[in-house]
Design a protein around this motif. Structure first.
Motif, PDB file in Angstrom:
ATOM      1  N   ASP A  78       0.831  -1.200   0.000  1.00 58.43           N
ATOM      2  CA  ASP A  78       0.000   0.000   0.000  1.00 58.43           C
ATOM      3  C   ASP A  78       0.869   1.255   0.000  1.00 58.43           C
ATOM      4  OD1 ASP A  78       0.770   0.342   2.628  1.00 58.43           O
ATOM      5  OD2 ASP A  78      -1.248   0.526   3.411  1.00 58.43           O
ATOM      6  N   CYS A  79       0.234   2.401  -0.020  1.00 55.13           N
ATOM      7  CA  CYS A  79       0.942   3.681  -0.180  1.00 55.13           C
ATOM      8  C   CYS A  79       1.988   3.897   0.909  1.00 55.13           C
ATOM      9  CB  CYS A  79      -0.067   4.828  -0.189  1.00 55.13           C
ATOM     10  SG  CYS A  79      -1.279   4.764   1.158  1.00 55.13           S
TER      11      CYS A  79
ATOM     12  N   CYS B  95      -7.173   6.611  -1.792  1.00 55.35           N
ATOM     13  CA  CYS B  95      -5.783   6.888  -1.395  1.00 55.35           C
ATOM     14  C   CYS B  95      -5.481   8.379  -1.461  1.00 55.35           C
ATOM     15  CB  CYS B  95      -4.826   6.117  -2.288  1.00 55.35           C
ATOM     16  SG  CYS B  95      -3.133   6.160  -1.672  1.00 55.35           S
ATOM     17  N   THR B  97      -2.872   9.691  -2.200  1.00 51.85           N
ATOM     18  CA  THR B  97      -1.963   9.991  -3.313  1.00 51.85           C
ATOM     19  C   THR B  97      -2.720  10.211  -4.618  1.00 51.85           C
ATOM     20  OG1 THR B  97      -1.767   7.643  -3.819  1.00 51.85           O
ATOM     21  CG2 THR B  97      -0.138   8.574  -2.303  1.00 51.85           C
ATOM     22  N   CYS B 102      -5.259   2.279  -2.288  1.00 58.54           N
ATOM     23  CA  CYS B 102      -3.915   2.442  -1.716  1.00 58.54           C
ATOM     24  C   CYS B 102      -2.960   1.351  -2.207  1.00 58.54           C
ATOM     25  CB  CYS B 102      -3.993   2.398  -0.192  1.00 58.54           C
ATOM     26  SG  CYS B 102      -4.864   3.812   0.524  1.00 58.54           S
ATOM     27  N   THR B 111       3.692   0.452 -10.901  1.00 59.87           N
ATOM     28  CA  THR B 111       2.365   0.982 -10.619  1.00 59.87           C
ATOM     29  C   THR B 111       1.329   0.274 -11.488  1.00 59.87           C
ATOM     30  OG1 THR B 111       3.220   3.141  -9.974  1.00 59.87           O
ATOM     31  CG2 THR B 111       0.921   3.056 -10.698  1.00 59.87           C
TER      32      THR B 111
END
Lengths: 131, 131
Positions: A78-79, B95, B97, B102, B111
């Motif tokens: 995860d992030c 998320c 981001t 996430c 990614t």
């Protein structure tokens, strides 16, 4: 070789992170368990999901007793890099109670999951109770 | 009124359990966070996902800052009652981001997730950095 190089995962103060296992085909969330750096390495090496049992304090291959292994299709982080997602092909059921997923109950106790095996025929409960 | 009556969840020594949020429609695992008894009660009362922030040491409604709330469709518990699954309808992205989930990265750093918003336009980062 730094810790960052060998593992991009932020393990907690006990050296663990939570890992979610998800059925790669159906998308069903199967279970949540914990992973150590060693368990993650073994998972990568073998292509089968390994975890760390906090109660047994030992590395644990999912399905080693039951045969209900999880073949890894992909591993995600995860992030914050403090949780892991295993996308897996689940043999049999993920849950020791016989259900495909450990999340077979709603919080109001209604059962919504599918039972896929009889745990009496899979596990040696006497052995479990003795240990 | 016993603890068992008010909550069938086995909170850990810090009063928390991990909670997985899953997109109820697509099945995508969105995030993993932690839930206290109070957060779980607020989630049930409001129908919107609440968590407990370990870093802020505070109850936290997902989307309170960003507007990216999670409407609860179902709450499940696992076999040991020490993990929770929120099935949600996610507004925007889960998320911070900007990704829908996430878990947008494979462990090899590739990614694979979908970016759905620009975090610069959603969060007041100066405020985050000050606090």
């Amino acid at each position: 070789m730094t810790a960052d190089h060998t593992s991009p995962v932020n393990f907690n103060e006990n050296g663990l992170v939570p890992a979610i296992a998800q059925d790669a085909e159906s998308g069903e969330v199967l279970m949540l368990a914990y992973v150590s750096a060693e368990a993650l390495d073994r998972t990568k090496e073998t292509g089968r999901a390994h975890y760390y049992s906090r109660s047994q304090e030992a590395l644990w291959e999912k399905g080693a007793t039951s045969g209900h292994t999880q073949r890894i299709e992909e591993i995600r982080v995860d992030c914050d890099r403090d949780a892991i997602l295993y996308l897996v092909e689940q043999t049999g059921g993920a849950c020791h109670t016989g259900y495909h997923s450990c999340f077979f109950r709603r919080i109001d106790d209604e059962t919504v999951g599918e039972k896929v095996f009889d745990p009496e025929t899979v596990y040696d409960w006497d052995r479990w109770l003795r240990t």
